[in-house]
Scaffold this motif. Structure first.
Motif, mmCIF file in Angstrom:
data_model
loop_
_atom_site.group_PDB
_atom_site.id
_atom_site.type_symbol
_atom_site.label_atom_id
_atom_site.label_comp_id
_atom_site.label_asym_id
_atom_site.label_seq_id
_atom_site.Cartn_x
_atom_site.Cartn_y
_atom_site.Cartn_z
ATOM 1 N N LEU B 61 29.074 48.831 39.825
ATOM 2 C CA LEU B 61 29.092 47.732 38.853
ATOM 3 C C LEU B 61 29.564 48.227 37.484
ATOM 4 O O LEU B 61 30.267 47.511 36.762
ATOM 5 N N LEU B 64 33.386 48.445 37.813
ATOM 6 C CA LEU B 64 33.904 47.327 38.606
ATOM 7 C C LEU B 64 35.409 47.093 38.433
ATOM 8 O O LEU B 64 36.122 46.927 39.424
ATOM 9 N N PRO B 65 35.927 47.082 37.198
ATOM 10 C CA PRO B 65 37.369 46.803 37.087
ATOM 11 C C PRO B 65 38.224 47.832 37.825
ATOM 12 O O PRO B 65 39.163 47.457 38.536
ATOM 13 N N TYR B 67 37.391 49.770 40.415
ATOM 14 C CA TYR B 67 37.273 49.674 41.871
ATOM 15 C C TYR B 67 37.965 48.429 42.412
ATOM 16 O O TYR B 67 38.549 48.453 43.497
ATOM 17 N N LEU B 68 37.902 47.340 41.668
ATOM 18 C CA LEU B 68 38.585 46.127 42.135
ATOM 19 C C LEU B 68 40.094 46.345 42.164
ATOM 20 O O LEU B 68 40.779 45.915 43.100
ATOM 21 N N GLU B 69 40.596 47.036 41.151
ATOM 22 C CA GLU B 69 42.037 47.316 41.147
ATOM 23 C C GLU B 69 42.423 48.236 42.300
ATOM 24 O O GLU B 69 43.463 48.060 42.930
ATOM 25 N N TRP B 84 42.659 36.158 42.904
ATOM 26 C CA TRP B 84 41.530 36.266 41.982
ATOM 27 C C TRP B 84 41.138 34.868 41.529
ATOM 28 O O TRP B 84 41.989 34.121 41.031
ATOM 29 N N ALA B 85 39.880 34.529 41.674
ATOM 30 C CA ALA B 85 39.410 33.200 41.263
ATOM 31 C C ALA B 85 38.367 33.336 40.160
ATOM 32 O O ALA B 85 37.318 33.949 40.359
ATOM 33 N N ALA B 86 38.673 32.788 39.004
ATOM 34 C CA ALA B 86 37.753 32.903 37.868
ATOM 35 C C ALA B 86 36.504 32.055 38.076
ATOM 36 O O ALA B 86 35.415 32.420 37.657
ATOM 37 N N ILE B 240 33.062 39.314 43.600
ATOM 38 C CA ILE B 240 33.595 40.600 43.138
ATOM 39 C C ILE B 240 32.552 41.711 43.146
ATOM 40 O O ILE B 240 32.892 42.885 43.157
ATOM 41 N N LEU B 286 38.987 37.015 45.706
ATOM 42 C CA LEU B 286 37.939 37.696 44.943
ATOM 43 C C LEU B 286 37.393 36.713 43.909
ATOM 44 O O LEU B 286 38.126 36.232 43.052
ATOM 45 N N ASP B 288 34.911 35.409 40.900
ATOM 46 C CA ASP B 288 34.054 35.762 39.765
ATOM 47 C C ASP B 288 32.932 34.724 39.637
ATOM 48 O O ASP B 288 31.779 34.995 39.926
ATOM 49 N N SER B 292 31.109 38.049 36.083
ATOM 50 C CA SER B 292 31.488 38.946 34.980
ATOM 51 C C SER B 292 30.632 38.678 33.738
ATOM 52 O O SER B 292 30.374 39.590 32.957
#
Ligand code: SF4
Lengths: 195, 463
Positions: B61, B64-65, B67-69, B84-86, B240, B286, B288, B292
């Motif tokens: 956590l 997170l950015p 690992y997501l990338e 990616w879905a906000a 995410i 993914l 959110d 976030s």
């Protein structure tokens, strides 16, 4: 800014201090027994069975004995004929007519009685392993790994297969008043044949 | 117009009056808790597994950015489309567009709490797409027009006659059928043709693996593997926070998940998707949808460690005796009570009061989320943001329920144990916890809430 960038930016500004939270080493814990006996106990616990060889009988004879009413027996292995071979099955709709599917697993896990199958074993028709009524899995005692930790660290299949399923016994559900039912929507039974 | 807070106490009251349902619900969930305990006792390394799981999740956590990338890059390399879905709306639009592009009219799906969170069926169905839930419990809930009442066993609040009635209305089976095997068979028979003629399949997922671009789905019925492999088009939706760094980390989580959830050593199916099947197409969305933001909440970010095992629900005396639907939210039970207010603080303002603060949830959580402390902190937050009379009223309702129901009172006493060590005496005995007032609890540190709070916060910031 698109959503991807917005999410990543928000994560960067909101996250806790990354330097504080270190990644622990890879864990190899638990019982390292990788015996056939442990595998069989675990398999039984998950509702799977061993297809025992009676005398000198062949796999074909054992399958015929265990599934006397089976009409379509689909083989995904070169050394067993069945009534048709997986290469001749061209669609999930056709695969759904299978009574018994015979397949060889590259490895099993003693802790859980799981067997691994991927597109390499299923001729890329992955649904066949779930649409058949019953599954017979050929497994070698040499190919048992001790537990989930050793499976994920030793077996390369997790890094190469596009589709990799660990099947632990047949499909099951307990969604109706908590009653455990083996044979839900996937295979109704899963038997292991030792080679 | 202001949304009205969920009246948990009142909904629970209705549930409490139905003796047969209440009795079964309570016993079934307690049985799951006991089966979990048996698994725990078999493994001497259990506490170490929990500690590892918690550390891995906290590390992930905090990174997170990155690992997501990493996940995205690897998944794309293997031919997976990554979206990616906000928020919920964007998630539904993305799913809708993929389906439209393929002219898909029939979608088969396995259980996914994220799609519940996004109310995806409510979005797709008016657009002419038939969505069929294939998980038995989820299907029962879909046919009965209800939310899932539990994250693992969605229809656990129903008895056999309830299912027989729902199936009779939809599958034309005998309304007096009392054999659960026959009912499960009816579901299999009804689902097969729908699965075989569907245009697209959808699943949720339990884990994303950054190292390999893999996502992992843990299920029991075989319906997720059918939904993902039969149609050639597989869409997977995951929050995410589901990500872990390495394939080998799965060992820790897979060993904990089903043992904590159902008390079985593993789910019948543990499926690793690393790329599309031959000739097929694979999408990962993914999501959110508030995650976030939650990561930035000092006291609540660790709730993102949750692996949705449901153990905290099974052990909670209030959940067991009020039913998931009484929470009026997608997530119920102790985990729901700390997640839901982050979605809508006003609407779910009553939920953090649905607890005896016995700490049992924290004790069983496989990723060591301090659930009961977060419940307490939410009460404080709500006391600051709302009128004191509101808080007092919710507390009284809570107290009334506990004290007024001898069985619940006993259940609460019995499960009062350890875990309390982390809460200061003042938190247990002040007016915000009516439960503590009437019962001498195990001794806890003599420390004021403020000094405890400051110390713990500082510890976290310094740690
Ligand atoms: S909070 Fe912990 S116990 Fe509850 S569902 Fe999540 S992981 Fe399981």
């Amino acid at each position: 800014m698109n959503s991807r960038e917005m999410i990543l930016a928000r994560l960067r500004s909101n996250r806790p201090d990354p330097d504080v939270y270190l990644l622990p080493d890879i864990a190899i814990l638990g019982d390292q027994d990788r015996s056939r006996a442990r595998f069989e106990t675990s398999l039984a616990g998950m509702g799977g069975a061993v297809l025992e060889r009676q005398g000198e009988e062949t796999l074909a004879a054992a399958v015929a004995r265990r599934f006397p009413d089976a009409k379509i027996i689909c083989s995904a292995v070169p050394d067993y004929e069945g009534t048709l071979h997986i290469e001749d099955v061209t669609s999930p709709q056709q695969a759904a007519e299978t009574d018994v599917m015979v397949v060889r697993a590259p490895f099993g896990i003693a802790e859980t009685g799981s067997v691994f199958l991927s597109e390499a074993q299923l001729n890329h028709l992955n649904s066949a392993a779930h649409l058949a009524q019953h599954l017979v899995v050929i497994l070698s005692e040499q190919n048992i790994t001790a537990n989930m930790h050793t499976a994920y660290t030793e077996r390369q299949e997790f890094h190469t297969a596009h589709y990799g399923v660990l099947m632990s016994g047949p499909s099951a559900t307990a969604d109706i008043q908590g009653v455990l039912i083996r044979g839900a929507q996937g295979v109704r039974s899963l038997s292991v044949w030792w080679e | 117009m202001k949304v009205k807070p969920v009246n948990h106490a009142k909904a629970a009251e209705v549930f409490l009056q139905d003796e047969p349902h209440l009795k079964f619900h309570d016993e079934r969930l307690w049985d799951m808790r006991q089966k979990r305990d048996q698994q725990m006792h078999i493994l001497p390394e259990w506490q170490e597994l929990r500690a590892r799981a918690s550390e891995i999740k906290e590390h992930t956590l905090a990174h997170l950015p990155e690992y997501l990338e990493q996940f995205e890059a690897n998944a794309k390399k293997n031919g997976i489309h990554v979206h990616w879905a906000a928020d919920a709306g964007e998630h539904n639009r993305i799913a809708g567009e993929i389906l439209e592009k393929h002219r898909a009219k029939s979608l088969i799906k396995s259980k996914s709490m994220v799609t519940e969170e996004c109310d995806m069926r409510g979005y797709l169905e008016p657009r002419g797409i038939t969505v069929t839930e294939t998980d038995l419990g989820e299907r029962i809930q879909q046919l009965d027009n209800q939310m899932p009442s539990h994250v693992v066993v969605p229809a656990v609040h129903k008895l056999i006659p309830d299912v027989a009635k729902v199936f009779a209305e939809n599958y034309q089976t005998d309304p007096n059928e009392r054999d659960p095997h026959a009912l499960a068979e009816a579901q299999r028979e009804a689902a097969r043709p729908v699965i075989l003629s569907a245009d697209a399949g959808m699943t949720g997922g339990n884990f994303l693996v950054a190292e390999t671009g893999t996502f992992v789905v843990c299920t029991n019925e075989g319906n997720a593997d059918l939904s993902s492999t039969v149609t050639g088009l597989h869409i997977a939706t995951l929050g995410i926070e589901r990500i872990i760094p390495r394939m080998a980390d799965l060992g820790v989580f897979v060993r904990l998940l089903s043992r904590s959830a159902l008390g079985s050593p593993i789910t019948q199916y543990t499926t690793h998707f690393r790329g599309p099947q031959k000739g097929g197409e694979m999408h990962v969305i993914l999501v959110d949808n508030g995650r976030s933001q939650r990561l930035g909440m000092d006291d609540f970010w660790t709730s993102l460690k949750c692996i949705r095992c449901g153990a905290c629900m099974n052990t909670c005396p209030v959940y067991r005796r009020s039913g998931g639907l009484s929470y009026g939210a997608v997530y119920s039970g102790p985990i729901g009570s700390i997640l839901d207010p982050t979605f809508n603080e006003r609407k779910y303002s009553t939920l953090p009061f649905a607890s005896t603060m016995n700490g049992s949830c924290t004790n069983v959580c496989p990723v060591k989320i301090n659930i009961h402390e977060q419940l307490y902190k939410w009460r404080r937050v709500l006391a600051e943001h709302h009128e004191i009379p509101f808080v007092k009223r919710e507390l009284m309702r809570m107290a009334g329920r506990i004290m007024g129901k001898p069985v619940l009172y006993r259940a609460a006493i019995n499960s009062t144990n350890a875990a309390l060590g982390n809460l200061p005496r003042v938190a247990l005995y002040n007016w915000m916890n009516p439960w503590g007032k009437n019962r001498e609890l195990p001794p806890a540190a003599k420390q004021s809430f403020h000094s405890w709070y400051k110390e713990n916060r500082l510890k976290k910031e310094k740690a």
